[in-house]
Design a protein around this motif. Structure first.
Motif, PDB file in Angstrom:
ATOM      1  N   THR A  89       0.843  -1.187   0.000  1.00 34.22           N
ATOM      2  CA  THR A  89       0.000   0.000   0.000  1.00 34.22           C
ATOM      3  C   THR A  89       0.886   1.247   0.000  1.00 34.22           C
ATOM      4  N   GLU A  99      -3.179   3.768  -1.872  1.00 31.88           N
ATOM      5  CA  GLU A  99      -3.563   2.861  -2.939  1.00 31.88           C
ATOM      6  C   GLU A  99      -2.776   1.567  -2.836  1.00 31.88           C
ATOM      7  N   PHE A 100      -3.463   0.463  -3.113  1.00 35.12           N
ATOM      8  CA  PHE A 100      -2.808  -0.841  -3.069  1.00 35.12           C
ATOM      9  C   PHE A 100      -2.242  -1.171  -4.438  1.00 35.12           C
ATOM     10  N   LYS A 102      -0.739  -4.092  -6.560  1.00 36.01           N
ATOM     11  CA  LYS A 102      -0.714  -5.555  -6.541  1.00 36.01           C
ATOM     12  C   LYS A 102       0.673  -6.109  -6.826  1.00 36.01           C
ATOM     13  N   PHE A 106      -0.833 -11.854  -7.954  1.00 34.86           N
ATOM     14  CA  PHE A 106      -2.133 -11.654  -8.597  1.00 34.86           C
ATOM     15  C   PHE A 106      -2.075 -12.083 -10.062  1.00 34.86           C
ATOM     16  N   VAL A 134      -6.977 -15.156  -1.030  1.00 30.54           N
ATOM     17  CA  VAL A 134      -7.069 -13.760  -0.609  1.00 30.54           C
ATOM     18  C   VAL A 134      -5.735 -13.306  -0.042  1.00 30.54           C
ATOM     19  N   THR A 136      -4.127 -10.382   2.363  1.00 27.42           N
ATOM     20  CA  THR A 136      -4.470  -9.337   3.324  1.00 27.42           C
ATOM     21  C   THR A 136      -3.267  -8.429   3.536  1.00 27.42           C
ATOM     22  N   HIS A 142      -7.674  -8.717  -0.342  1.00 29.55           N
ATOM     23  CA  HIS A 142      -7.742  -8.535  -1.796  1.00 29.55           C
ATOM     24  C   HIS A 142      -7.791  -9.915  -2.447  1.00 29.55           C
ATOM     25  N   SER A 143      -8.868 -10.201  -3.168  1.00 25.45           N
ATOM     26  CA  SER A 143      -9.013 -11.503  -3.832  1.00 25.45           C
ATOM     27  C   SER A 143      -8.116 -11.582  -5.060  1.00 25.45           C
TER      28      SER A 143
END
Length: 322
Positions: A89, A99-100, A102, A106, A134, A136, A142-143
């Motif tokens: 983040t 903002e995250f 990824k 992912f 997920v 975390t 966040h999936s």
């Protein structure tokens, strides 16, 4: 809802096409590819213990291309941080918000290369996502989406500077297998095509990612008789009481075998699981979950052999015509 024979036939045909497509990039390894595709359709993960240069990266890319999914490769090193895997983040001064961003986890197919070279802290970053899909970060989940599969690799020779995977993480892998070196005929074919250094990139999608999710759901509904589940329970229990075993297979391992056997049965065009499905998958699904007693290991005992011996000792149930 029970799986119909028509659905089983369709699934088996689609399964064979998936395997055949990946087989264009990884020649001569049909059985291993079938195991890996089975793992994907069972929503599981794969641990490959293999020597360098056997095609592990090509396998991951070819599989991702086949299902029209995304692919990422993480090179695990001692200085790799958990955030390098999951993401981080970051505060955006212009927007005034966090903002995250990824991480490489992912993706549809994630290759965790030489996973045992990273620190236990970084290895543990994979535990949640492999089990629940997920990630975390800072208390927010966040999936990673579906399909999602981790293909992790280990080098069985170079152990200096490595951290053995803990039992909890080994238990997250549905199967453990290896590609191994190609046979003579396959080697000659690969050498004749040595100018093609991007075999996986030539693999075209033959199925949508959403269809992979549907196939996995269908596989989970395959009928399994109580006698077959009893057979699984006996095998797992035997690993816990075996004289050469320090730690046997957990309940998660038993569930993994049952789940894998359903997909394996459907891939064969059957609507039900047989004891042969259990026997086919027992070693790749269970052996890596066993910790062999150090004294027994010193005398040559191996987890694969222990599981194979248990299969010989336990009588499978017999199906009788109605």
């Amino acid at each position: 809802m029970p799986v119909t024979q028509e659905q089983a036939t369709w699934f088996a045909d689609a399964f064979d096409k998936l395997v055949g497509n990946v087989d264009q990039a990884i020649l001569g390894k049909n059985h291993v590819i079938r195991l890996v595709v089975m793992a994907m359709l069972s929503e599981g993960h794969v641990l490959l213990e293999d020597f360098p240069g056997t095609g592990k990266t090509v396998l991951a890319k070819a599989l991702a291309n086949t299902i029209d999914g995304t692919n990422s490769r993480i090179q695990f090193t001692p200085d790799l941080l958990p955030s390098d895997v999951t993401g981080v983040t970051i505060y955006d001064q212009g927007k005034g918000i966090f903002e995250f961003h990824k991480g490489p986890i992912f993706s549809s197919v994630v290759l965790a290369d030489e996973i045992n070279r990273a620190s236990p802290k970084t290895q543990s970053a994979l535990l949640e996502v492999m089990e629940e899909g997920v990630v975390t970060v800072d208390g927010v989940g966040h999936s990673v989406g579906s399909p999602f599969m981790v293909i992790a690799t280990q080098n069985p020779v170079e152990q200096a500077g490595t951290y053995s995977l803990p039992e909890a993480q080994l238990d997250r892998f549905l199967i453990k297998t290896s590609l191994g070196y190609p046979d003579h005929e396959t080697s000659v074919t690969l050498l004749l095509d040595s100018s093609n250094r991007a075999r996986a990139s030539r693999i075209s999608p033959i199925i949508a990612s959403a269809s992979v999710v549907s196939m996995a759901q269908l596989a989970s509904e395959v009928y399994t008789d109580a006698a077959v589940m009893g057979y699984v329970s006996e095998i797992v229990s035997a690993t816990r009481t075996h004289k050469d075993v320090a730690l046997g297979v957990s309940m998660r391992g038993a569930l993994a075998l049952a789940r894998a056997a359903k997909t394996w049965a459907l891939a064969a065009g059957r609507t039900y699981v047989t004891p042969d499905d259990i026997r086919d998958l027992a070693v790749p699904v269970l052996a890596h979950r066993i910790i062999v007693d150090p004294e027994a290991e010193f005398t040559g005992a191996r987890a694969d052999d222990i599981v194979s011996r248990i299969l010989v000792d336990i009588e499978p149930p017999v199906y009788r015509a109605a």
